[in-house]
Design a protein around this motif. Structure first.
Motif, short mmCIF file in Angstrom:
data_model
loop_
_atom_site.label_atom_id
_atom_site.label_comp_id
_atom_site.label_asym_id
_atom_site.label_seq_id
_atom_site.Cartn_x
_atom_site.Cartn_y
_atom_site.Cartn_z
N GLN A 1 46.55 21.17 52.72
CA GLN A 1 46.25 19.78 53.04
C GLN A 1 45.65 19.14 51.80
N ARG B 1 50.64 17.04 53.30
CA ARG B 1 50.42 18.40 53.80
C ARG B 1 51.65 19.23 53.49
N ALA C 1 44.23 15.67 50.02
CA ALA C 1 43.69 14.34 50.28
C ALA C 1 43.18 13.74 48.97
N SER C 2 42.93 12.45 49.01
CA SER C 2 42.43 11.73 47.83
C SER C 2 43.26 12.06 46.60
N LEU C 3 44.57 11.97 46.77
CA LEU C 3 45.46 12.38 45.70
C LEU C 3 45.35 11.47 44.49
N ARG D 1 38.93 18.26 47.81
CA ARG D 1 40.05 17.37 48.16
C ARG D 1 41.19 18.11 48.85
N PHE D 2 41.40 19.37 48.49
CA PHE D 2 42.49 20.17 49.05
C PHE D 2 41.91 21.26 49.94
N THR D 3 42.67 21.60 50.99
CA THR D 3 42.27 22.68 51.88
C THR D 3 43.47 23.57 52.15
N GLY E 1 46.15 8.75 48.71
CA GLY E 1 46.83 9.17 49.92
C GLY E 1 46.73 10.66 50.17
N SER E 2 47.42 11.10 51.24
CA SER E 2 47.38 12.51 51.65
C SER E 2 48.78 13.05 51.87
#
Length: 120
Positions: free
Chosen positions: A81, A19, A83-85, A66-68, A16-17
Motif C-alpha cells: 500500500q 496498492r 500513500a503520499s506518492l 508512507r508505504f505498508t 495519491g495512493s
C-alpha cells in the motif's frame, strides 16, 4: 517452478495512493519472505520493503511512514500500500519471493514488474 503475478500499478498524481498485489503460485512448500523492489529510469533496482513469514517488515528510508507491506489472507499473496506518492516513487515495481519449493529445494523468484508513474 514458482510464478509471480503482479497487479495494481498505474498513473497517479502527487499525493495519491496505489496498492500493488503479488501472488506466488506453483510448487511451493513454504514462503520465507516476500519483498517489493523498484527500478527508476536510469537507476539501479532497490529494495523498497520486505516482510518475513512471521510478519516482520522492513522498509527503505525513503518510503517509511508512507508505504505498508502486508501478507494478505489469500495464499502466498503480498501487498504494498503506497500513500503520499511522490514523483521520485516513479518506476517499475518488482515482486520477489523466496522459500522452499516442493519437493524440498529453495527457490527465489522475481515478477515481471508493474509500472508506477507519479505525475506532478
Amino acid at each position: 517452478q514458482v510464478q509471480l503475478a503482479e497487479s495494481g500499478g498505474g498513473l497517479v498524481q502527487v499525493g495519491g495512493s496505489l496498492r500493488l498485489l503479488c501472488t506466488a503460485s506453483g510448487r511451493i512448500r513454504k514462503v520465507n519472505g516476500m519483498a517489493w523492489h523498484r527500478q527508476a529510469p536510469g537507476k539501479q533496482r532497490e529494495l523498497v520493503a520486505h516482510i518475513g513469514d512471521k510478519g516482520t517488515a522492513t522498509y527503505a528510508d525513503s518510503v517509511k511512514g508512507r508505504f505498508t507491506i502486508a501478507i494478505e489472507n489469500a495464499e502466498n499473496t503480498v501487498s504494498l500500500q503506497m500513500a503520499s506518492l511522490r514523483p521520485e516513487d516513479t518506476g517499475d515495481y518488482y515482486c520477489f519471493v523466496e522459500g522452499i519449493a516442493i519437493p524440498n529445494g529453495p527457490f527465489a523468484s522475481w515478477g515481471l514488474g508493474t509500472q508506477v508513474t507519479v505525475s506532478s
